[in-house]
Motif scaffolding. Structure first.
Motif, PDB file in Angstrom:
ATOM      1  N   GLU A  32       0.837  -1.208   0.000  1.00 28.49           N
ATOM      2  CA  GLU A  32       0.000   0.000   0.000  1.00 28.49           C
ATOM      3  C   GLU A  32       0.866   1.250   0.000  1.00 28.49           C
ATOM      4  O   GLU A  32       0.650   2.185  -0.773  1.00 28.49           O
ATOM      5  N   GLU A  33       1.886   1.247   0.853  1.00 29.81           N
ATOM      6  CA  GLU A  33       2.752   2.436   0.918  1.00 29.81           C
ATOM      7  C   GLU A  33       3.545   2.600  -0.373  1.00 29.81           C
ATOM      8  O   GLU A  33       3.760   3.718  -0.838  1.00 29.81           O
ATOM      9  N   ALA A  34       3.958   1.467  -0.955  1.00 32.87           N
ATOM     10  CA  ALA A  34       4.698   1.544  -2.228  1.00 32.87           C
ATOM     11  C   ALA A  34       3.806   2.177  -3.283  1.00 32.87           C
ATOM     12  O   ALA A  34       4.263   3.005  -4.080  1.00 32.87           O
ATOM     13  N   ASN A  35       2.533   1.805  -3.300  1.00 37.84           N
ATOM     14  CA  ASN A  35       1.592   2.389  -4.266  1.00 37.84           C
ATOM     15  C   ASN A  35       1.433   3.887  -4.026  1.00 37.84           C
ATOM     16  O   ASN A  35       1.318   4.661  -4.976  1.00 37.84           O
ATOM     17  N   GLU A  61      11.467   2.567  -2.454  1.00 35.91           N
ATOM     18  CA  GLU A  61      11.646   3.938  -2.960  1.00 35.91           C
ATOM     19  C   GLU A  61      12.669   3.945  -4.094  1.00 35.91           C
ATOM     20  O   GLU A  61      12.449   4.543  -5.144  1.00 35.91           O
ATOM     21  N   ASN A  62      13.815   3.245  -3.828  1.00 36.37           N
ATOM     22  CA  ASN A  62      14.857   3.172  -4.856  1.00 36.37           C
ATOM     23  C   ASN A  62      14.359   2.460  -6.103  1.00 36.37           C
ATOM     24  O   ASN A  62      14.640   2.886  -7.233  1.00 36.37           O
ATOM     25  N   VAL A  71      13.166  -7.270  -3.255  1.00 39.07           N
ATOM     26  CA  VAL A  71      12.574  -6.111  -3.936  1.00 39.07           C
ATOM     27  C   VAL A  71      13.260  -6.024  -5.296  1.00 39.07           C
ATOM     28  O   VAL A  71      14.457  -5.735  -5.382  1.00 39.07           O
ATOM     29  N   SER A  72      12.509  -6.365  -6.344  1.00 40.43           N
ATOM     30  CA  SER A  72      13.114  -6.402  -7.689  1.00 40.43           C
ATOM     31  C   SER A  72      12.537  -5.281  -8.544  1.00 40.43           C
ATOM     32  O   SER A  72      11.389  -4.877  -8.352  1.00 40.43           O
ATOM     33  N   ASP A  73      13.370  -4.809  -9.467  1.00 38.61           N
ATOM     34  CA  ASP A  73      12.861  -3.791 -10.389  1.00 38.61           C
ATOM     35  C   ASP A  73      13.403  -4.047 -11.778  1.00 38.61           C
ATOM     36  O   ASP A  73      14.353  -4.818 -11.959  1.00 38.61           O
ATOM     37  N   THR A  74      12.777  -3.416 -12.748  1.00 40.16           N
ATOM     38  CA  THR A  74      13.246  -3.547 -14.128  1.00 40.16           C
ATOM     39  C   THR A  74      13.857  -2.212 -14.540  1.00 40.16           C
ATOM     40  O   THR A  74      13.637  -1.726 -15.644  1.00 40.16           O
ATOM     41  N   GLY A  75      14.615  -1.617 -13.593  1.00 39.86           N
ATOM     42  CA  GLY A  75      15.123  -0.267 -13.794  1.00 39.86           C
ATOM     43  C   GLY A  75      16.479  -0.197 -14.463  1.00 39.86           C
ATOM     44  O   GLY A  75      16.850  -1.076 -15.248  1.00 39.86           O
ATOM     45  N   ILE A  76      17.233   0.832 -14.064  1.00 40.44           N
ATOM     46  CA  ILE A  76      18.492   1.131 -14.774  1.00 40.44           C
ATOM     47  C   ILE A  76      19.603   0.139 -14.435  1.00 40.44           C
ATOM     48  O   ILE A  76      20.577   0.040 -15.156  1.00 40.44           O
ATOM     49  N   GLY A  77      19.472  -0.601 -13.339  1.00 40.61           N
ATOM     50  CA  GLY A  77      20.483  -1.588 -12.958  1.00 40.61           C
ATOM     51  C   GLY A  77      21.782  -0.942 -12.499  1.00 40.61           C
ATOM     52  O   GLY A  77      21.906   0.285 -12.439  1.00 40.61           O
ATOM     53  N   LEU A  78      22.748  -1.810 -12.165  1.00 42.78           N
ATOM     54  CA  LEU A  78      24.012  -1.299 -11.606  1.00 42.78           C
ATOM     55  C   LEU A  78      25.200  -1.966 -12.287  1.00 42.78           C
ATOM     56  O   LEU A  78      25.151  -3.166 -12.600  1.00 42.78           O
ATOM     57  N   GLY A 138      15.535  13.657  -4.384  1.00 40.73           N
ATOM     58  CA  GLY A 138      15.473  13.771  -2.921  1.00 40.73           C
ATOM     59  C   GLY A 138      16.307  12.747  -2.178  1.00 40.73           C
ATOM     60  O   GLY A 138      16.153  12.568  -0.981  1.00 40.73           O
ATOM     61  N   GLY A 139      17.198  12.051  -2.894  1.00 47.52           N
ATOM     62  CA  GLY A 139      18.017  11.007  -2.240  1.00 47.52           C
ATOM     63  C   GLY A 139      19.115  11.603  -1.372  1.00 47.52           C
ATOM     64  O   GLY A 139      19.658  12.662  -1.674  1.00 47.52           O
TER      65      GLY A 139
END
Ligand code: ADP
Length: 461
Positions: free
Chosen positions: A322-325, A361-362, A388-395, A419-420
């Motif tokens: 819920e908070e992530a949403n 958040e990240n 916590v997985s994402d399909t983002g920019i990666g590292l 805001g990081g």
């Protein structure tokens, strides 16, 4: 009274040697005394055999005359006592008062051979008494005595030798113990002196010990290991303080700049409002950073208490989703949560929640528009894993190693813009460690990342 190690070592060695020497001396003395006594008895038995030979060969009167000759020839001390306890023969030269008849011994000897002690003249003697039965006469008691003077002299000499030897050895051991313990402990003193000189300003110096690979070598390397850890901790602290000051200066400078520009000339109410909003956002950023820094510092000092409670995972994950949403209010990404096992676990709910929110958040922040964020929890034998997985920019590989460092950000501008503070992962990792767990990352540049927070699963909750 506290004694130095050196004195204690010397005392222990000396005391131990003295005890061993006294035991040795006593054993030698006892063995020697019993050997000499046995020899004395054998000599006396031998004398008796000789005298009895004569007794068997000769009539009684002649035997008494022969006794006199034998006594003189073989230096025997003999007495013959009649059945009424009177001395009928005594070796020439020994007066009656020198060797009075012991009636008690004579009475016991009438029944058989006995050993006794007697003071003859001024010397202690071993006496063998036995009955003689001359034909046609009442029984007599034959007594053969052997002086203990030689035995006592030998024993006295032995005692003197043992005493002198013991004293010499104790003195030598005391001296050697003192000398060698001083010698052996000298490197300890060197190490102590060297350690004494190491302060925060020369913390790169190390202790040296060029002796054999012994206890002192191990002590030196343990102390050097300790210095390495202290130096690393100090350097980390110095870096942290420098980074924290630097990071705080950026929003402070921004805040100051905004205010200065706003004050440079008269402005419209809208312009003032905009300046104040910018100032507010900078000060919010600063206050967030300060509270995160405080949390990290408290965690480092062990002051941050972990308060574990039994947490129902399903409700916990629902709140989190819920908070992530809510964080994804603009709908930049799609958030999904895998089915959660019907399980309760023991952990600090607020802290693990905080850590996972940082990761979420990240995952939203460093994602691509239209990307996905997946949240999952698994129970595996003795631990619980949150992914916590994402399909983002990666590292990139190099960044993967460093992202858990405080203030490390791959793209400083992008992080600040969103805001990081560069502290989120450090805090999440600290929370995992405080639970006895870990935070790791698997990532491919351009494809996405999976952050894995693992904590031990405590059974029976
Ligand atoms: P920040 O406040 O900058 O997000 P964090 O400690 O949370 O600080 O993260 C440190 C850095 O790690 C970020 O600046 C970012 O470069 C990188 N990072 C964190 N999470 C992700 C992610 N999911 N995908 C890609 N990079 C990430």
């Amino acid at each position: 009274m506290k004694l130095s190690i050196r004195t204690r070592l010397s005392l222990v060695f000396t005391g131990l040697s003295a005890a061993l020497l006294i035991l040795f001396g006593w054993t030698v003395y006892t063995l020697m005394a019993s050997n000499l006594e046995r020899e004395l008895r054998e000599d006396t038995q031998h004398d008796l055999t000789q005298v009895l030979g004569e007794f068997k060969k000769l009539p009684w009167e002649k035997f008494l005359v022969e006794l006199d000759e034998e006594s003189e020839e073989f230096s025997l001390t003999i007495q013959v006592v009649d059945n009424e306890g009177r001395s009928t023969y005594r070796t020439t030269g020994i007066a009656e008062w020198d060797w009075p008849v012991d009636k008690n011994v004579a009475a016991r000897a009438a029944k058989g051979r006995i050993w006794s002690d007697a003071q003859i003249g001024d010397q202690d003697h071993l006496v063998l008494s036995l009955p003689l039965f001359p034909p046609g006469r009442p029984h007599h008691i034959l007594q053969i005595a052997n002086s203990r003077a030689d035995k006592e002299r030998i024993l006295n000499q032995l005692i003197a030798c043992v005493n002198i030897g013991t004293l010499i050895v104790i003195a030598a051991v005391a001296f050697a113990g003192h000398y060698f313990s001083k010698h052996a402990l000298a490197p300890v003193e060197d190490i102590r002196e060297a350690a004494d000189h190491i302060t925060a300003s020369n913390l790169t110096e190390r202790l040296t010990y060029d002796g054999p690979p012994d206890e002192l070598m191990r002590l030196t390397s343990t102390l050097n290991g300790l210095l390495n850890r202290v130096q690393e901790a100090l350097e980390r602290l110095q870096r942290f303080v420098a980074d924290a000051s630097h990071e705080l200066r950026i929003p402070l400078t921004g805040l100051r700049g905004t205010i200065e520009i706003a004050l440079r000339r008269d402005r419209s109410p809208e312009e003032y409002k905009q300046a104040l909003e910018t100032a507010l956002s900078e000060s919010e950023h600063m206050s967030e950073m300060v509270s995160e820094l405080l949390m990290l510092a408290r965690g480092d000092a062990g002051a941050e208490k972990i308060e574990k409670t039994t947490v129902a995972l399903r409700a916990f994950m629902e709140n989190l989703t819920e908070e992530a949403n809510a964080l994804n209010a603009e709908g930049r990404v799609q958030i999904e949560c895998a089915p959660v096992p019907d399980l309760s676990a023991l952990f600090d709910e607020a802290k693990i929640y905080h850590a996972l929110i940082n990761l979420l958040e990240n995952a939203i922040k460093y994602n691509k528009p239209g990307g996905r964020v997946a949240l999952a929890v698994r129970h595996e034998s003795d631990h619980i894993t949150f992914d916590v997985s994402d399909t983002g920019i990666g590292l990139a590989d190099a960044d993967k190693k460093r992202i858990f460092e405080r203030f490390y950000r791959v793209d400083r501008a992008r992080s600040r813009q969103s805001g990081g503070t560069g502290l989120g992962l450090s805090i999440a990792s600290q929370i995992a460690r405080a639970h006895g767990g870990s935070l790791t990352v698997e990532s491919r540049l351009g494809e996405g990342s999976t952050f894995r927070l693992t904590i031990p699963h405590i059974k029976n909750v």
